[in-house]
Structure formats: C-alpha cells, structure tokens
Design a protein around this motif. Structure first.
Motif, PDB file in Angstrom:
ATOM      1  N   TYR A  10       0.858  -1.182   0.000  1.00 25.17           N
ATOM      2  CA  TYR A  10       0.000   0.000   0.000  1.00 25.17           C
ATOM      3  C   TYR A  10       0.899   1.238   0.000  1.00 25.17           C
ATOM      4  O   TYR A  10       1.798   1.358   0.843  1.00 25.17           O
ATOM      5  N   LEU A  11       0.664   2.163  -0.924  1.00 21.29           N
ATOM      6  CA  LEU A  11       1.500   3.355  -1.053  1.00 21.29           C
ATOM      7  C   LEU A  11       0.835   4.631  -0.543  1.00 21.29           C
ATOM      8  O   LEU A  11       1.509   5.625  -0.335  1.00 21.29           O
ATOM      9  N   GLY A  12      -0.473   4.611  -0.366  1.00 21.67           N
ATOM     10  CA  GLY A  12      -1.198   5.815   0.030  1.00 21.67           C
ATOM     11  C   GLY A  12      -2.375   6.022  -0.897  1.00 21.67           C
ATOM     12  O   GLY A  12      -2.362   5.589  -2.056  1.00 21.67           O
ATOM     13  N   ASN A  13      -3.395   6.696  -0.362  1.00 17.82           N
ATOM     14  CA  ASN A  13      -4.640   6.870  -1.106  1.00 17.82           C
ATOM     15  C   ASN A  13      -5.090   5.509  -1.626  1.00 17.82           C
ATOM     16  O   ASN A  13      -5.228   4.579  -0.874  1.00 17.82           O
ATOM     17  N   TYR A  14      -5.293   5.374  -2.906  1.00 24.96           N
ATOM     18  CA  TYR A  14      -5.726   4.102  -3.488  1.00 24.96           C
ATOM     19  C   TYR A  14      -4.653   3.529  -4.414  1.00 24.96           C
ATOM     20  O   TYR A  14      -4.958   2.810  -5.350  1.00 24.96           O
ATOM     21  N   HIS A  15      -3.406   3.845  -4.117  1.00 24.63           N
ATOM     22  CA  HIS A  15      -2.292   3.376  -4.931  1.00 24.63           C
ATOM     23  C   HIS A  15      -1.628   2.166  -4.276  1.00 24.63           C
ATOM     24  O   HIS A  15      -1.325   2.182  -3.085  1.00 24.63           O
ATOM     25  N   LEU A  16      -1.402   1.148  -5.112  1.00 27.88           N
ATOM     26  CA  LEU A  16      -0.746  -0.072  -4.669  1.00 27.88           C
ATOM     27  C   LEU A  16       0.413  -0.387  -5.604  1.00 27.88           C
ATOM     28  O   LEU A  16       0.290  -0.221  -6.827  1.00 27.88           O
ATOM     29  N   GLU A  17       1.509  -0.830  -5.029  1.00 23.59           N
ATOM     30  CA  GLU A  17       2.590  -1.362  -5.842  1.00 23.59           C
ATOM     31  C   GLU A  17       2.420  -2.878  -5.852  1.00 23.59           C
ATOM     32  O   GLU A  17       2.326  -3.496  -4.787  1.00 23.59           O
ATOM     33  N   VAL A  18       2.361  -3.446  -7.037  1.00 25.67           N
ATOM     34  CA  VAL A  18       2.110  -4.882  -7.185  1.00 25.67           C
ATOM     35  C   VAL A  18       3.277  -5.510  -7.930  1.00 25.67           C
ATOM     36  O   VAL A  18       3.730  -4.993  -8.952  1.00 25.67           O
ATOM     37  N   GLU A  19       3.749  -6.641  -7.405  1.00 27.14           N
ATOM     38  CA  GLU A  19       4.795  -7.414  -8.066  1.00 27.14           C
ATOM     39  C   GLU A  19       4.195  -8.736  -8.527  1.00 27.14           C
ATOM     40  O   GLU A  19       3.323  -9.293  -7.858  1.00 27.14           O
ATOM     41  N   PHE A  20       4.687  -9.222  -9.681  1.00 29.53           N
ATOM     42  CA  PHE A  20       4.145 -10.423 -10.298  1.00 29.53           C
ATOM     43  C   PHE A  20       5.190 -11.532 -10.375  1.00 29.53           C
ATOM     44  O   PHE A  20       6.382 -11.279 -10.192  1.00 29.53           O
ATOM     45  N   ASP A  21       4.729 -12.728 -10.684  1.00 31.29           N
ATOM     46  CA  ASP A  21       5.622 -13.882 -10.749  1.00 31.29           C
ATOM     47  C   ASP A  21       6.654 -13.772 -11.868  1.00 31.29           C
ATOM     48  O   ASP A  21       7.604 -14.548 -11.927  1.00 31.29           O
ATOM     49  N   THR A  22       6.523 -12.792 -12.721  1.00 31.72           N
ATOM     50  CA  THR A  22       7.493 -12.539 -13.799  1.00 31.72           C
ATOM     51  C   THR A  22       8.648 -11.677 -13.311  1.00 31.72           C
ATOM     52  O   THR A  22       9.602 -11.453 -14.046  1.00 31.72           O
ATOM     53  N   GLY A  23       8.505 -11.119 -12.094  1.00 34.04           N
ATOM     54  CA  GLY A  23       9.490 -10.170 -11.576  1.00 34.04           C
ATOM     55  C   GLY A  23       9.115  -8.732 -11.890  1.00 34.04           C
ATOM     56  O   GLY A  23       9.707  -7.795 -11.352  1.00 34.04           O
ATOM     57  N   GLU A  24       8.136  -8.548 -12.766  1.00 34.96           N
ATOM     58  CA  GLU A  24       7.689  -7.197 -13.106  1.00 34.96           C
ATOM     59  C   GLU A  24       6.911  -6.623 -11.927  1.00 34.96           C
ATOM     60  O   GLU A  24       6.277  -7.342 -11.166  1.00 34.96           O
ATOM     61  N   LYS A  25       6.966  -5.294 -11.810  1.00 38.28           N
ATOM     62  CA  LYS A  25       6.144  -4.629 -10.812  1.00 38.28           C
ATOM     63  C   LYS A  25       5.713  -3.280 -11.353  1.00 38.28           C
ATOM     64  O   LYS A  25       6.312  -2.738 -12.277  1.00 38.28           O
ATOM     65  N   GLY A  26       4.653  -2.777 -10.761  1.00 39.16           N
ATOM     66  CA  GLY A  26       4.135  -1.487 -11.182  1.00 39.16           C
ATOM     67  C   GLY A  26       3.143  -0.975 -10.163  1.00 39.16           C
ATOM     68  O   GLY A  26       2.786  -1.668  -9.204  1.00 39.16           O
ATOM     69  N   ILE A  27       2.720   0.248 -10.375  1.00 40.16           N
ATOM     70  CA  ILE A  27       1.786   0.908  -9.462  1.00 40.16           C
ATOM     71  C   ILE A  27       0.423   1.002 -10.124  1.00 40.16           C
ATOM     72  O   ILE A  27       0.318   1.369 -11.296  1.00 40.16           O
ATOM     73  N   VAL A  28      -0.607   0.641  -9.361  1.00 37.17           N
ATOM     74  CA  VAL A  28      -1.979   0.751  -9.842  1.00 37.17           C
ATOM     75  C   VAL A  28      -2.739   1.742  -8.965  1.00 37.17           C
ATOM     76  O   VAL A  28      -2.513   1.816  -7.767  1.00 37.17           O
ATOM     77  N   ASP A  29      -3.598   2.511  -9.596  1.00 37.59           N
ATOM     78  CA  ASP A  29      -4.471   3.458  -8.900  1.00 37.59           C
ATOM     79  C   ASP A  29      -5.889   2.904  -8.985  1.00 37.59           C
ATOM     80  O   ASP A  29      -6.474   2.841 -10.050  1.00 37.59           O
TER      81      ASP A  29
END
Length: 92
Positions: A10-29
C-alpha cells in the motif's frame, strides 16, 4: 496470459505497488473502484482498502470478505501491457 501477483504494498490513497511472478512490478491506482458501488463500495473506507493482501493460492489481490480483482486487469494496469484478447471489449 495471466500472471500471479506475488507481493503488494500500500503506497497511500488508493495506490498499490504490485509485483508479479514474472518479476515485473508497477503501481496501480484503484481510486475509481470506490465509486463503482456494489462490493467495491467497501473501498470508500480507506482503512478497509489498506487491508489488501495476496491470496497465495490464486495469485490475486484480495480483501477481507473475499473481494478480489481479476489478475489480468491488475497486470495490465501495473505493466501497461494489453489485456488478453478474450477480455477486450468489442465495439458494438
């Protein structure tokens, strides 16, 4: 193609940092979901929203009460990659 979520922060407000089984990650609002109503009306309580976790069996973002989000959607939002063809909305 569907990729499991392996970590969420959880990053704040409705933002989440998500990591995947590929090693990729990103932020979703996900702020728009709190306005959709239905099961997502619970997201209007930010303290509830902060309780997000990964369902390890399914590899999806989950909240108490068995609310979850399609992993394909989260992957697309986090990485900028297109949704699978079977999820694309066809023009009428």
């Amino acid at each position: 193609m569907f990729h499991d979520a392996t970590n969420v922060k959880y990053l704040g407000n409705y933002h989440l940092e998500v990591e995947f089984d590929t090693g990729e990650k990103g932020i979703v609002d996900l702020s728009d979901l709190s306005k959709e109503g239905g099961v997502f009306s619970r997201f209007s309580d930010i303290e509830y929203f902060k309780q997000v976790y990964i369902n390890k069996e399914l590899g999806v973002l989950t909240w108490p009460g068995d609310i979850d989000l399609a992993p394909e959607t989260i992957y697309s939002m986090a990485t900028g990659k297109p949704l699978p063809e079977w999820m694309e909305v066809e023009d009428e």
